[in-house]
Design a protein around this motif. Sequence first.
Motif, PDB file in Angstrom:
ATOM      1  N   ILE A   1       0.842  -1.199   0.000  1.00  0.00           N
ATOM      2  CA  ILE A   1       0.000   0.000   0.000  1.00  0.00           C
ATOM      3  C   ILE A   1       0.879   1.251   0.000  1.00  0.00           C
ATOM      4  N   SER A   2       1.961   1.236   0.751  1.00  0.00           N
ATOM      5  CA  SER A   2       2.856   2.391   0.787  1.00  0.00           C
ATOM      6  C   SER A   2       3.431   2.680  -0.592  1.00  0.00           C
ATOM      7  N   ARG A   3       3.789   1.661  -1.329  1.00  0.00           N
ATOM      8  CA  ARG A   3       4.313   1.869  -2.692  1.00  0.00           C
ATOM      9  C   ARG A   3       3.263   2.511  -3.588  1.00  0.00           C
ATOM     10  N   ARG A   4       2.026   2.028  -3.479  1.00  0.00           N
ATOM     11  CA  ARG A   4       0.956   2.608  -4.307  1.00  0.00           C
ATOM     12  C   ARG A   4       0.676   4.042  -3.896  1.00  0.00           C
ATOM     13  N   ARG A   5       0.702   4.325  -2.601  1.00  0.00           N
ATOM     14  CA  ARG A   5       0.489   5.703  -2.139  1.00  0.00           C
ATOM     15  C   ARG A   5       1.567   6.629  -2.690  1.00  0.00           C
ATOM     16  N   ARG A   6       2.815   6.181  -2.628  1.00  0.00           N
ATOM     17  CA  ARG A   6       3.912   7.010  -3.157  1.00  0.00           C
ATOM     18  C   ARG A   6       3.752   7.240  -4.655  1.00  0.00           C
TER      19      ARG A   6
END
Length: 59
Positions: free
Chosen positions: A35-40
Amino acid sequence: MLHTLPPDASRFVVALAGMWSIRATTIPDTVMPGISRRRRARSAALRPLVSRLIDDLRP
């Protein structure tokens, strides 16, 4: 769309978008790192829009 809002409301929308962008890139998700990768990625994609909105609101 922002031009139809009162100036203070437009500034609030831009500030909120900026806050979400900063939060998405600085707070890691320890439970689901994907999820953090997609948010970034979304934050990076929205950066030009937020920058343009800020420029449009400058007097």
